[in-house]
Write a protein that holds these residues in place. Structure first.
Motif, short mmCIF file in Angstrom:
data_model
loop_
_atom_site.label_atom_id
_atom_site.label_comp_id
_atom_site.label_asym_id
_atom_site.label_seq_id
_atom_site.Cartn_x
_atom_site.Cartn_y
_atom_site.Cartn_z
N ARG A 268 -5.07 15.58 2.82
CA ARG A 268 -3.85 14.81 3.11
C ARG A 268 -4.03 13.83 4.26
N GLY A 269 -5.22 13.29 4.38
CA GLY A 269 -5.44 12.28 5.39
C GLY A 269 -5.95 12.88 6.69
N ARG B 34 0.83 -1.21 0.00
CA ARG B 34 0.00 0.00 0.00
C ARG B 34 0.86 1.25 0.00
N LEU B 35 1.94 1.21 0.78
CA LEU B 35 2.87 2.35 0.81
C LEU B 35 3.52 2.54 -0.55
N ALA C 227 -5.91 10.15 -2.66
CA ALA C 227 -6.44 8.78 -2.74
C ALA C 227 -5.90 7.87 -1.65
N SER C 228 -6.75 6.97 -1.16
CA SER C 228 -6.27 5.88 -0.30
C SER C 228 -7.07 4.62 -0.63
N ALA D 6 -5.00 13.39 -7.32
CA ALA D 6 -4.81 11.97 -7.03
C ALA D 6 -4.11 11.76 -5.70
N LEU D 7 -3.45 12.81 -5.18
CA LEU D 7 -2.78 12.68 -3.88
C LEU D 7 -3.76 12.44 -2.74
N ILE E 183 10.94 1.47 0.65
CA ILE E 183 9.62 1.97 1.04
C ILE E 183 8.86 0.86 1.76
N ILE F 240 2.81 19.10 5.89
CA ILE F 240 2.01 17.87 5.86
C ILE F 240 0.82 17.91 6.81
N LEU F 241 1.04 18.27 8.05
CA LEU F 241 -0.03 18.04 9.01
C LEU F 241 0.27 18.74 10.32
N ALA G 218 1.18 4.17 -2.82
CA ALA G 218 1.12 5.60 -2.51
C ALA G 218 2.34 6.32 -3.08
N MET H 178 3.99 9.53 1.75
CA MET H 178 4.69 9.59 0.47
C MET H 178 4.93 11.03 0.02
N GLN H 179 4.00 11.92 0.39
CA GLN H 179 4.24 13.33 0.08
C GLN H 179 5.48 13.80 0.85
N ASP I 192 -1.32 9.13 6.94
CA ASP I 192 -1.66 7.91 6.21
C ASP I 192 -0.62 7.69 5.11
N SER I 193 -0.81 6.63 4.35
CA SER I 193 0.21 6.26 3.35
C SER I 193 0.52 7.43 2.42
N MET I 194 -0.55 8.11 1.98
CA MET I 194 -0.33 9.16 0.99
C MET I 194 0.42 10.35 1.60
N ALA I 195 0.08 10.69 2.84
CA ALA I 195 0.77 11.80 3.50
C ALA I 195 2.25 11.45 3.66
N GLY J 110 -1.38 10.28 12.70
CA GLY J 110 -2.41 10.48 11.68
C GLY J 110 -1.87 10.55 10.26
#
Ligand SMILES: Cc1cc2nc3c(=O)[nH]c(=O)nc-3n(C[C@H](O)[C@H](O)[C@H](O)COP(=O)(O)OP(=O)(O)OC[C@H]3O[C@@H](n4cnc5c(N)ncnc54)[C@H](O)[C@@H]3O)c2cc1C
Lengths: 416, 90
Positions: free
Chosen positions: A330-331, A196-197, A219-220, A216-217, B67, B24-25, A200, B48-49, B43-46, B41
């Protein structure tokens, strides 16, 4: 036509309100715009119930709101619509199949006497004193008299139509909307753990390299464990003056959601291991909205109440989900109660300040923006819906309607 | 031409923490280099950013094989990862 209780909207809050009101003996009408009940849990493809259980402790999952919420969840599992609760860190969630939510709601509505359900019907007007409501179906209007009204529309639509007082967070703070879609044909190993990572990372790199749009950023992915099925949730940013009650904004969100989903699905298929035979299996009936209007009630559940785990003499439900803030795409940011103690939801938060016969349940009840980030979850909506439905029924049929009456009626129904 | 000195772990941690806070957060009170990023908090996408920010900021590339959850548990782990890549580049 006249009823004791009219419930506006058949999402988690509305279906709980209508079935509970009818079980209590009130003649009840449930009005829903879509062709199925379940609200976001069906139409927007939200696929897990949060807020059903206490914060995770040493023992297994414990019901937060024994009553309609636990009954619904138990039957969802028994009917094959959920494989049971899953622990995620400090919380328990109940992943479910959106279709099952609609099916189970039909079953329960069908079994409750005194209850009429009108699908494909939209409430478009109310009389100033809220004693009558106007519906429209396919160009035909119909007027219904009601002694009590429960606004379970999610967006506080009765509040809007009645000119009742409400709050709405400024555009930059509103919880982000999201577009959820289903993929099928994904290899089971493709989205688990570190994969999953890596997915991402691929999306982030593709966005940075111009191969995917920036949206698209948001997305999860979450796999369901059912035959290579994965749900993709794309949190959307929306325009800078985002207003979830404005047609142009909702339209733009739907279009943007589908466009991003299409790009992502193509990206997964062509450049992600394990996705080469994947394809979009389902689009939602509507974009997911997390927050819009909140009623000005007789008590506003405050941020500090949820933080401290406040208790109230007129408690009718409990909020056990942390405040889940999604003000950006961003989550989530999770804010847990300071002492791990859940907050009570008082009946006053389910009553409009200015209208004696108007009750409100679900994500538009009376609370602060941050408190809404806790109480909006569907498990809690089932509980506030039950409480509002019972209070409305008791009041409409001259049997009281105080919190203590609600609690004893709930206990009576559970015993029978 | 000689390459710039490789920053020590403590200053890398500082810069990564700052990047998280700014870009990010909003991190909870008491959040530090040892705190669990998932629990905060991200998540995967955060995450990766964040990796992309680090790649840009430090001129390194984190290969796919690096990764994995274990490498992204905390800012400290990330600092190690970045430093390792910097050492390889130097
Ligand atoms: C993307 C996303 C992800 C989420 N994830 C989760 C999660 O994982 N777990 C969780 O528990 N919660 C989650 N939530 C929150 C949760 O889904 C909602 O807050 C919850 O569904 C609110 O329930 P409700 O009954 O108050 O309103 P809704 O679910 O919005 O239902 C309202 C219903 O009323 C109907 N309606 C409205 N106005 C009218 C009218 N005028 N006439 C007729 N019918 C009307 C609508 O069609 C709808 O069916 C998520 C929400 C979103 C958007």
């Amino acid at each position: 036509m006249g009823v004791d209780v009219l419930v506006a909207g058949g999402g988690p809050a509305g279906l709980a309100a209508a079935i509970s009101s009818a079980r209590s003996g009130a003649r009840t009408l449930l009005v829903e715009r879509h062709g199925a009940l379940g609200g976001m849990g069906t139409a927007a493809l939200v696929h897990s119930f949060c807020g059903l259980y206490e914060l995770a402790g040493d023992s297994g999952p414990q019901w937060a709101n024994p009553g309609f919420a636990s009954e619904f969840a138990t039957r969802l599992i028994a009917g094959g619509g959920s494989a049971g609760p899953q622990r995620m860190g400090r919380v328990w969630v109940l992943p479910h199949q959106p279709a099952a939510c609609a099916w189970l709601a039909d079953e329960m509505v069908g079994a409750a006497g005194n209850l009429e359900m009108l699908l494909h019907s939209e409430i478009i007007a109310v009389s100033p004193d809220l004693t009558a409501v106007e519906l429209v179906t396919r160009g035909v209007r119909r007027r219904v008299a009601a002694r009590s009204v429960v606004d379970a529309s999610g967006d506080g639509e009765i509040l809007g139509l009645a000119g009742a007082a409400f709050d709405q967070a400024p555009p930059e703070h509103l919880q982000r909307p999201a577009f959820i879609f289903g993929l099928q044909g994904v290899e089971e190993s493709a989205w688990q753990d570190d994969e999953r990572l890596k997915i991402a990372a691929r999306i982030a790199r593709a966005v940075a390299g111009g191969g995917l749009p920036a949206g698209a950023l948001g997305a999860s992915l979450r796999g369901t464990g059912r035959g290579g099925e994965v749900y993709v949730t794309i949190d959307l940013t929306g325009p800078s003056d985002y207003d979830p009650t404005r047609a142009a904004d909702l339209t733009a969100l739907e279009v943007e959601g589908r466009s991003l989903a299409w790009s992502l699905a193509e990206f997964f298929r062509t450049s992600t291991p394990g996705f080469s035979t994947s394809t979009i299996s389902v689009f939602p009936a509507r974009v997911g909205i997390r927050e819009s209007r909140r009623v000005v009630g007789r008590y506003r559940l405050e941020t500090a109440d949820v933080e401290k785990g406040a208790q109230f003499p007129d408690a009718v439900a409990r909020a056990t989900w942390p405040m889940e803030l999604r003000e950006s795409n961003r989550g989530p940011r999770l804010r847990f109660p300071l002492h791990g103690q859940p907050a009570d939801i008082p009946l006053r938060s389910l009553r409009a300040r200015d209208h004696k016969t108007l009750f409100v349940a679900g994500r538009c009840l009376s609370c602060s923006h941050e408190a809404q980030a806790s109480v909006r979850v569907m498990g809690t909506c089932l509980a506030t819906g039950e409480a509002a439905g019972l209070a409305a029924a008791l009041q409409a049929t001259g049997r009281g309607g105080e919190a203590s009456d609600v609690l004893s009626e709930r206990a009576r129904i559970r015993r029978s | 031409m000689c390459s710039p000195p490789i920053p020590d772990l403590a200053s890398l941690e500082e810069r990564i923490l700052a990047a998280i806070r700014e870009r990010i957060l909003e991190v909870p009170a008491g959040f530090n280099a040892g705190s669990d990023l998932y629990a905060a908090g991200l998540d995967s996408m955060a995450l990766m950013q964040l990796v992309l920010l680090l790649e840009e900021g430090f001129g390194v590339v984190v290969p796919d094989s690096d990764i994995c959850r274990a490498n992204f548990q905390s800012v400290r782990q990330l600092a190690h990862l970045v430093r390792e890549r910097l050492t390889l580049v130097a």
